[in-house]
Design an enzyme around this catalytic site. Structure first.
Site, PDB file in Angstrom:
ATOM      1  N   CYS A   2      41.730  41.310  48.814  1.00 29.43           N
ATOM      2  CA  CYS A   2      41.804  40.032  49.505  1.00 29.43           C
ATOM      3  C   CYS A   2      40.509  39.791  50.266  1.00 29.43           C
ATOM      4  O   CYS A   2      39.683  40.678  50.420  1.00 29.43           O
ATOM      5  CB  CYS A   2      42.985  40.035  50.468  1.00 29.43           C
ATOM      6  SG  CYS A   2      44.544  40.514  49.699  1.00 29.43           S
ATOM      7  N   ARG A  29      37.609  36.772  45.837  1.00 29.59           N
ATOM      8  CA  ARG A  29      38.293  38.035  46.102  1.00 29.59           C
ATOM      9  C   ARG A  29      39.811  37.901  46.030  1.00 29.59           C
ATOM     10  O   ARG A  29      40.521  38.913  46.054  1.00 29.59           O
ATOM     11  CB  ARG A  29      37.900  38.563  47.488  1.00 29.59           C
ATOM     12  CG  ARG A  29      36.429  38.856  47.648  1.00 29.59           C
ATOM     13  CD  ARG A  29      36.134  39.317  49.053  1.00 29.59           C
ATOM     14  NE  ARG A  29      36.730  40.608  49.317  1.00 29.59           N
ATOM     15  CZ  ARG A  29      36.094  41.777  49.205  1.00 29.59           C
ATOM     16  NH1 ARG A  29      34.836  41.796  48.836  1.00 29.59           N
ATOM     17  NH2 ARG A  29      36.697  42.905  49.470  1.00 29.59           N
ATOM     18  N   TRP A  76      45.068  38.252  47.279  1.00 29.38           N
ATOM     19  CA  TRP A  76      45.358  38.753  45.934  1.00 29.38           C
ATOM     20  C   TRP A  76      46.583  39.637  46.103  1.00 29.38           C
ATOM     21  O   TRP A  76      46.524  40.693  46.727  1.00 29.38           O
ATOM     22  CB  TRP A  76      44.176  39.540  45.379  1.00 29.38           C
ATOM     23  CG  TRP A  76      44.348  39.923  43.932  1.00 29.38           C
ATOM     24  CD1 TRP A  76      44.007  39.191  42.843  1.00 29.38           C
ATOM     25  CD2 TRP A  76      44.904  41.147  43.422  1.00 29.38           C
ATOM     26  NE1 TRP A  76      44.305  39.876  41.686  1.00 29.38           N
ATOM     27  CE2 TRP A  76      44.868  41.079  42.012  1.00 29.38           C
ATOM     28  CE3 TRP A  76      45.434  42.291  44.026  1.00 29.38           C
ATOM     29  CZ2 TRP A  76      45.330  42.107  41.204  1.00 29.38           C
ATOM     30  CZ3 TRP A  76      45.909  43.316  43.221  1.00 29.38           C
ATOM     31  CH2 TRP A  76      45.852  43.212  41.812  1.00 29.38           C
ATOM     32  N   ASN A 100      43.394  43.360  54.190  1.00 29.64           N
ATOM     33  CA  ASN A 100      43.023  43.714  52.823  1.00 29.64           C
ATOM     34  C   ASN A 100      43.297  45.199  52.662  1.00 29.64           C
ATOM     35  O   ASN A 100      42.828  46.010  53.461  1.00 29.64           O
ATOM     36  CB  ASN A 100      41.535  43.423  52.572  1.00 29.64           C
ATOM     37  CG  ASN A 100      41.081  43.863  51.194  1.00 29.64           C
ATOM     38  OD1 ASN A 100      41.866  43.934  50.261  1.00 29.64           O
ATOM     39  ND2 ASN A 100      39.798  44.169  51.074  1.00 29.64           N
ATOM     40  N   GLY A 101      44.047  45.571  51.629  1.00 26.33           N
ATOM     41  CA  GLY A 101      44.344  46.982  51.405  1.00 26.33           C
ATOM     42  C   GLY A 101      45.825  47.210  51.185  1.00 26.33           C
ATOM     43  O   GLY A 101      46.587  46.274  50.932  1.00 26.33           O
ATOM     44  N   GLU A 460      32.884  45.297  25.792  1.00 27.37           N
ATOM     45  CA  GLU A 460      32.586  44.358  26.878  1.00 27.37           C
ATOM     46  C   GLU A 460      32.799  42.913  26.443  1.00 27.37           C
ATOM     47  O   GLU A 460      33.324  42.087  27.205  1.00 27.37           O
ATOM     48  CB  GLU A 460      31.149  44.574  27.365  1.00 27.37           C
ATOM     49  CG  GLU A 460      30.655  43.597  28.403  1.00 27.37           C
ATOM     50  CD  GLU A 460      31.409  43.650  29.713  1.00 27.37           C
ATOM     51  OE1 GLU A 460      31.224  42.725  30.537  1.00 27.37           O
ATOM     52  OE2 GLU A 460      32.211  44.599  29.930  1.00 27.37           O
ATOM     53  N   LYS A 464      35.399  40.342  28.259  1.00 27.31           N
ATOM     54  CA  LYS A 464      35.023  39.034  28.801  1.00 27.31           C
ATOM     55  C   LYS A 464      35.926  37.938  28.253  1.00 27.31           C
ATOM     56  O   LYS A 464      36.362  37.050  28.980  1.00 27.31           O
ATOM     57  CB  LYS A 464      33.561  38.714  28.462  1.00 27.31           C
ATOM     58  CG  LYS A 464      32.559  39.441  29.307  1.00 27.31           C
ATOM     59  CD  LYS A 464      32.593  38.943  30.754  1.00 27.31           C
ATOM     60  CE  LYS A 464      31.985  39.971  31.690  1.00 27.31           C
ATOM     61  NZ  LYS A 464      32.851  41.128  31.944  1.00 27.31           N
ATOM     62  N   GLU A 467      39.340  38.241  29.866  1.00 22.42           N
ATOM     63  CA  GLU A 467      39.343  37.938  31.296  1.00 22.42           C
ATOM     64  C   GLU A 467      39.414  36.446  31.581  1.00 22.42           C
ATOM     65  O   GLU A 467      40.175  36.018  32.455  1.00 22.42           O
ATOM     66  CB  GLU A 467      38.072  38.503  31.948  1.00 22.42           C
ATOM     67  CG  GLU A 467      38.091  39.994  32.184  1.00 22.42           C
ATOM     68  CD  GLU A 467      36.810  40.464  32.838  1.00 22.42           C
ATOM     69  OE1 GLU A 467      36.896  41.277  33.776  1.00 22.42           O
ATOM     70  OE2 GLU A 467      35.720  40.010  32.432  1.00 22.42           O
ATOM     71  N   HIS A 483      40.452  53.033   9.921  1.00 18.22           N
ATOM     72  CA  HIS A 483      41.440  53.955  10.481  1.00 18.22           C
ATOM     73  C   HIS A 483      42.559  53.219  11.228  1.00 18.22           C
ATOM     74  O   HIS A 483      43.202  53.812  12.098  1.00 18.22           O
ATOM     75  CB  HIS A 483      40.749  54.954  11.411  1.00 18.22           C
ATOM     76  CG  HIS A 483      39.762  55.830  10.708  1.00 18.22           C
ATOM     77  ND1 HIS A 483      40.135  56.978  10.044  1.00 18.22           N
ATOM     78  CD2 HIS A 483      38.432  55.705  10.533  1.00 18.22           C
ATOM     79  CE1 HIS A 483      39.065  57.539   9.506  1.00 18.22           C
ATOM     80  NE2 HIS A 483      38.016  56.789   9.777  1.00 18.22           N
ATOM     81  N   LYS A 582      37.479  39.885  42.274  1.00 19.73           N
ATOM     82  CA  LYS A 582      36.134  40.375  42.015  1.00 19.73           C
ATOM     83  C   LYS A 582      35.964  41.833  42.409  1.00 19.73           C
ATOM     84  O   LYS A 582      35.404  42.635  41.674  1.00 19.73           O
ATOM     85  CB  LYS A 582      35.136  39.502  42.783  1.00 19.73           C
ATOM     86  CG  LYS A 582      33.673  39.855  42.537  1.00 19.73           C
ATOM     87  CD  LYS A 582      33.277  39.464  41.133  1.00 19.73           C
ATOM     88  CE  LYS A 582      31.794  39.636  40.897  1.00 19.73           C
ATOM     89  NZ  LYS A 582      31.438  39.356  39.508  1.00 19.73           N
TER      90      LYS A 582
END
Length: 587
Positions: A2, A29, A76, A100-101, A460, A464, A467, A483, A582
């Site tokens: 957060c 955030r 968040w 936050n936490g 990556e 992206k 996301e 495979h 983020k």
């Protein structure tokens, strides 16, 4: 994960607009909900809203809320759904808290507080903090003593900013394993990062782990984990970490993609190789999460090829749970954009306790917790990155890793200086990539393929796309297609292939033929030489020719642009994709 902001107006002016401005810079955030609380005429007044910050701003337009001391929060969600009732600030009569936490012992504290008659109205772990402080006040403790008693009683990771109606001129804040800084300028501020307080402050104090502060109009008192008064030295807030807005771009992500050539140049200019990091090293261990993990995967190819040293790349969030064995002559490289990633911090602590390994950090934020915990630090000079999906920080990480891996090879270091110009040339493909993205945007799933050091770039690229467009995508090593993954291929599943004309070209071309035999939806990123040798049936985007060692940097850019265009076409929030934040500061 957060975002926290707190402001004390030294002049006594209203600070609501300043808090909202700070929250705008922190929304990356967390954006499940947002809220603000101020002290006005000795009372705490609060306003909250679910969703993006604009919803809170709309509510405030019809509100008379004002005050010269206040706190704000972008959430968040961890404990409790993203509802207005669970939004911060959390209040218990005469106390307001933003957090936050995660409070790990909240169940035990909640049980005790309920037995003492305190009624819980939210699903959050933060509510135990508000009620604990209220109970302390009810028992006669001063706000400072109540706060210090709280810090002795809670377990977990946290950053707090707290108001007491009994202390109408003071703001209390603390951090433990979660970022928080104090700013000084025309106002005193606390914030989760430098950008959030940059418009109000020109100096910043980075809190040590376990620090807490009492902020008034006249001063800031700093206390260490034992509640001793201590001094913390201020630093100027770097202009690089001041959010300058989107400029001409529709989204921060696009702006940050386009800033990569300069970010790479500046990273090369500002970092110098310290050869001591490789003294008496027989093994390299790389720890990172998410996009940073993919950067580490690329560097493994470089380190093993040019150092001839066994290199291991681990997901930081999983590393310590399997009781790994670490040799003392291991070089540990940790990669993090924020410098506050809790999983990576925990991995560092494990390594410190179980070995004498040398630790090198690669981070984008100066004076972050991870940079302070390391023996050596390289800074990616990417500047503030607002878009949740990392772009320029990633290629800056690759740049630092390349500088380390190639420091004995002058030819490669010289070639590295050509990369920004090649990146600028690649970014000119913006419209071409926009056209081919229309086909990808219609799909329900996509496959990314790469070999060698481009395999992590395939991962990556898939990340992206997932996301920011919410389109399911997977990255695979091209040699693994037979495979299992080839079963997914049909005309409706795009296969995005990374196929420069290098020593692995023939093998990649063979994979493309195998896919072509089963589906006709293939997009290939290649160069002019490769394009001439590939089947005419596949769609091609032609990149500049590049030395194979640097292909991972260059081929990252078109995949970022592809994800961006697909997300725009699908109508998602490019900068603030759902469920993501983020900086991952909670486990």
């Amino acid at each position: 994960m957060c975002g926290i902001i707190g402001t004390v107006a030294r002049s006594g002016d209203d600070i609501v607009d300043q808090i909202i401005e700070g929250l705008e810079k922190l929304e990356y955030r967390g954006y499940d909900s947002a809220g603000i609380a101020v002290i006005s005429d000795g009372k705490i007044i609060r306003e909250r809203a679910v969703g993006k910050l604009q919803n809170l701003k709309a509510k405030l337009k019809g509100s008379s809320i004002s005050g010269s001391l206040g706190i704000g929060h972008t959430r968040w969600a961890t404990h409790g759904r993203p509802t207005e009732n669970n939004a911060h600030p959390i209040i218990s009569r005469n106390v307001a808290v933003v957090h936050n936490g995660i409070i790990e012992n909240y169940k035990e504290l909640k049980f005790d507080l309920k037995n003492d008659g305190y009624i819980f109205e939210t699903e959050t772990d933060t509510e135990v903090v508000a009620h604990f402080l209220q109970r302390e006040i009810d028992h006669g403790a001063s706000p400072r003593n109540a706060f210090e008693n709280l810090l002795k009683s809670i377990e977990g990771a946290y950053a707090f900013a707290i108001l007491f109606s009994a202390a109408p001129d003071a703001l209390f804040a603390a951090r433990h394993r979660s970022p928080l800084a104090v700013g000084r300028g025309k106002n005193f501020c606390v914030g989760s990062d430098a950008s959030s307080i940059s418009s109000m402050c020109d100096e910043i104090f980075y809190l040590e782990d376990g620090d807490h502060v009492e902020v008034t109009r006249d001063r800031v008192l700093f206390f260490d984990k034992d509640s001793n008064v201590v001094e913390r030295k201020p630093q100027a807030i770097s202009p690089d970490f001041t959010n300058s807005g989107k400029g001409e771009y529709s989204y921060y992500m696009l702006k940050e993609i386009m800033e990569q050539p300069n970010a790479i140049r500046k990273t090369m200019l500002q970092n110098q190789m310290d050869t001591r990091i490789l003294d008496d090293i027989s093994r390299i261990l790389i720890l990172a999460c998410g996009t940073s993990y993919h950067a580490g995967m690329v560097s493994r190819y470089w380190f093993e090829k040019f150092f001839k040293i066994p290199t291991q790349v681990e997901i930081a969030s999983e590393y310590r749970y399997r009781s790994p064995i670490i040799e003392d002559n291991t070089l540990m490289i940790v990669i993090t954009q924020s410098g506050e990633t809790i999983d990576t911090l925990e991995a560092i602590e494990y390594v410190r306790k179980n070995s004498a390994s040398r630790i090198v950090a690669i981070a984008n934020v100066k004076n972050s917790a991870i940079s302070r915990a390391a023996d050596f630090v390289f800074y990616t000079e990417a500047g503030v990155e607002v878009g949740v999906a990392s772009t320029k920080a990633f290629t800056a990480q690759l740049t630092v890793l390349a500088m380390i891996a190639f420091y004995r090879h002058e030819f490669l270091l010289q070639k590295l200086h050509n990369i920004p110009a090649l990146c600028e040339e690649t970014l000119l493909l913006y419209k071409d990539i926009g056209e081919v993205s229309q086909n990808i945007a219609k799909a329900h799933s996509a496959i990314f393929l790469g070999r060698g050091s481009l395999y992590p770039i395939a991962l990556e690229g898939a990340l992206k796309l997932k996301e920011i467009s919410y389109l399911h995508a997977e990255g695979f090593a091209s040699g693994e297609m037979k495979h299992g993954p080839i079963a997914l291929i049909d005309d409706n599943v795009p296969a995005i292939c990374l196929c420069p004309h290098n020593e692995l070209f023939e093998k990649n071309a063979s994979n493309i033929q195998e896919i072509l035999a089963r589906g006709n939806n293939i997009l290939v990123f290649t160069d002019a030489s490769g394009s001439e040798l590939l089947p005419s049936e596949v769609t091609k985007i032609i990149l500049p020719a590049v030395n194979s060692e640097f292909a991972p940097v260059l081929y990252s850019l078109p995949l970022q642009l592809l994800a961006y265009h697909v997300a725009v076409l699908r109508g998602t929030d490019v900068d603030k994709p759902r469920n993501l934040a983020k900086s991952v500061t909670v486990e």
